[in-house]
Design an enzyme around this catalytic site. Structure first.
Site, PDB file in Angstrom:
ATOM      1  CE1 TYR A 144      -3.621   2.591   0.719  1.00 53.09           C
ATOM      2  CE2 TYR A 144      -2.291   3.247   2.610  1.00 53.09           C
ATOM      3  CZ  TYR A 144      -3.351   3.480   1.743  1.00 53.09           C
ATOM      4  OH  TYR A 144      -4.136   4.582   1.908  1.00 53.09           O
ATOM      5  CG  ASP A 239       5.847   3.624   0.625  1.00 49.17           C
ATOM      6  OD1 ASP A 239       6.165   4.255   1.653  1.00 49.17           O
ATOM      7  OD2 ASP A 239       4.660   3.416   0.305  1.00 49.17           O
ATOM      8  CE  LYS A 267       1.516   7.102  10.482  1.00 48.31           C
ATOM      9  NZ  LYS A 267       1.554   6.664   9.070  1.00 48.31           N
TER      10      LYS A 267
END
Length: 433
Positions: A144, A239, A267
Site C-alpha cells: 500500500y 516507500d 509521519k
C-alpha cells in the site's frame, strides 16, 4: 470493560463523518465491533474515552518510536507555537531536518518536504515519469502506497493484461499504466520486465511490506529488482513511510544494503505529526520545480512544528542507536511468547518479525506472498483481538496490519502481553471446535 462513552461518540460521529471515522481501519470493521475512541496516551499505554487503559501495539501505525507523548520528541514545542506554526516562507528548521535526514539516509541526496506519505509517493511517481519520459509504474500486490489514484490497483487474471481498481472513482486512464506483480515473485518480476522493461518509469516497493501484515522481502527478490531496474533504465522507489528510521537509521535500505533512486518518508520524520518527504539522487531531484519542470507544491510543506518534532526524534535516535536493538529484543521476546502460547493452545499461527515490527498470521507458514497472507483465518483473529482487548492489550484491529513496539515497551509489558495471549489463544481454540 465499559465502553459506553466510545459507543456514544461513534454514534454521534456517524452523523458527520463517513462511517464515523476519518480513516477506514479505525472503524474496527475487520474485528466486528465499534471503534475505541482515544482520550490520551503516554509511553506504551493508551487510555480510551471511558478511562480504560491498554497496552498499545498500534503506536499510531509506527511513528511513536519513543512511545506516546515523549518528552524528548516534544521538547521545545511551546517555543515553536509561540513563534508561529505557518508562515508561507522557508525556515531554518526545514534545512536542519533535511540535512539530518541526508546524513542518516545517504541515498536521499536532496529532499522535498510534503504533508503525508501519500503525497510523497504520488510526487515521487510524477518525478520518476518526468525524469525518465516513461509512463508505466510497477507496484506489488499487497503493498500500500497511500490513496493515490494510480496506485489503488490490484492485479487482474494476468498482470500484463488488465488491472482491477481497489476503489470506486478511479478512471481507467489513471490505472492503465500501473502494472502489478507478486511481492517476492521473482519469476513474475522477470516476465514483467521482459515484456515492458523499456516502458517502465519506476518500480515502487514497500521494502518490508507493512500493510498486509509484516512480510519481509527475500534476498533473491531484492537482487533481481535492483538488477532489472538498472538494466532497463527504470527508477527504484523505496516507500519507507513505515520502515524509514523505524528499522534503523538507514531504514530498510541500510538493513538490506541497497540504495534506491528515490525514497518516500512519512509521519516518522515529523515525530508523529502529518508530514512526509521524498528524496533521492541529486540528478533526479533537480527535476523538481522550481529547479526543474516537475511541479509539486504545498503551503504547509515543511511546517515548523513537524520539522521541530522530527528533528528531536531523529537526532535522539542518532545519539542512541541502541534503541533499535532494545526494541528488537522486546519484539523477539514477544514473538517467542506468541508462538509458545499458540502452540500450547493448539492454534496454528505464523509470526513474521523484522526489527520491532511483527505480525501473527492465523495460518500455517511460511507467509511471504500476498496469496499466503490471504490464507489467514480472519475469524480467529477477531476472537483473538477481542480477547486481548478484554485483557487490556490493544492490537491493530485487522489481521492485515503490523504490530509496532516502541522503546517504551518494557519486558514487563511484553510478559503481560504473552500472558494475555495464552488466555486469548485458548478462546480461539474453543471457537474453532
Amino acid at each position: 470493560m465499559n465502553r459506553n462513552r466510545s459507543a456514544a461518540l461513534y454514534e454521534a460521529s456517524r452523523e458527520v463523518l463517513p462511517g464515523g471515522v476519518n480513516s477506514p481501519v479505525r472503524a474496527f470493521g475487520s474485528v466486528g465491533m465499534p471503534p475505541i475512541f482515544a482520550a490520551r496516551a503516554k509511553g506504551s499505554r493508551i487510555v480510551d474515552a471511558d478511562g480504560n487503559e491498554y497496552l498499545d501495539y498500534i503506536s499510531s501505525w509506527g511513528p511513536m518510536i519513543l512511545g506516546h507523548a515523549s518528552s524528548i520528541v516534544h521538547q521545545g514545542v511551546e517555543e515553536v507555537f509561540d513563534a508561529g506554526i505557518s508562515y508561507g516562507l522557508p525556515t531554518g528548521k526545514e534545512l536542519d531536518l533535511a540535512r539530518l535526514i541526508r546524513e542518516l539516509y545517504p541515498a536521499a541526496e536532496m529532499i522535498r518536504m510534503v504533508n503525508s506519505g501519500t503525497e510523497a509517493t504520488m510526487s515521487a511517481i510524477r518525478l520518476a515519469r518526468g525524469f525518465t519520459g516513461r509512463d508505466k509504474i510497477l507496484k506489488f500486490e499487497g503493498c500500500y502506497h497511500g490513496h493515490y489514484d494510480g496506485l489503488l490497483v490490484k492485479s487482474g487474471s494476468g498482470t500484463l493484461t488488465f488491472n482491477t481498481p481497489t476503489s470506486k472513482g478511479l478512471p481507467k486512464a489513471m490505472i492503465q499504466d500501473t502494472l502489478v506483480a507478486q511481492y517476492n515473485g521473482v519469476h513474475e518480476l522477470k516476465d514483467v520486465f521482459a515484456n515492458m522493461g523499456d516502458q517502465i518509469a519506476a518500480v515502487i516497493l514497500e521494502p518490508v511490506a507493512g500493510n498486509m501484515g509484516v512480510v519481509a522481502p527475500t534476498k533473491e527478490f531484492l537482487q533481481e529488482l535492483e538488477r532489472l531496474t538498472k538494466e532497463n533504465g527504470a527508477l527504484l522507489i523505496f516507500d519507507e513511510v513505515i520502515t524509514g528510521f523505524r528499522l534503523g537509521l538507514e531504514g530498510a535500505a541500510g538493513l538490506f544494503g541497497m540504495k534506491p533512486d528515490l525514497v518516500c518518508f512519512g509521519k516518522i520524520i515529523g515525530g508523529g505529526l502529518p508530514v512526509g518527504a521524498y528524496g533521492g539522487r541529486r540528478e533526479i531531484m533537480e527535476h523538481v520545480s522550481p529547479l526543474g519542470g516537475v511541479y509539486q507544491a504545498g503551503t504547509l510543506s515543511g511546517n515548523p512544528l513537524a520539522m521541530h518534532l522530527g528533528w528531536n526524534l531523529l537526532n535522539h535516535l542518532k545519539a542512541d542507536p541502541g534503541i533499535y536493538d532494545r526494541m528488537e529484543d522486546m519484539a523477539k521476546l514477544l514473538e517467542a511468547g506468541l508462538i509458545d502460547a499458540a502452540t500450547k493452545a493448539g492454534v496454528e499461527i505464523t509470526v513474521n518479525r523484522i526489527g520491532g515490527m511483527l505480525s501473527p498470521f492465523m495460518t500455517v507458514g511460511p507467509v511471504t506472498t500476498f496469496s499466503q497472507v490471504m490464507t489467514s483465518d480472519t475469524q480467529q483473529y477477531e476472537v483473538f483481538f477481542k480477547a486481548m482487548l478484554e485483557e487490556g492489550i490493544l492490537l491493530p484491529p485487522s489481521q492485515y496490519e503490523g504490530w509496532f513496539l516502541s522503546a517504551s515497551h518494557s519486558r514487563e509489558d511484553v510478559q503481560r502481553t504473552i500472558q494475555a495471549a495464552q488466555i486469548a489463544f485458548q478462546q480461539v481454540k474453543e471457537m474453532a471446535k
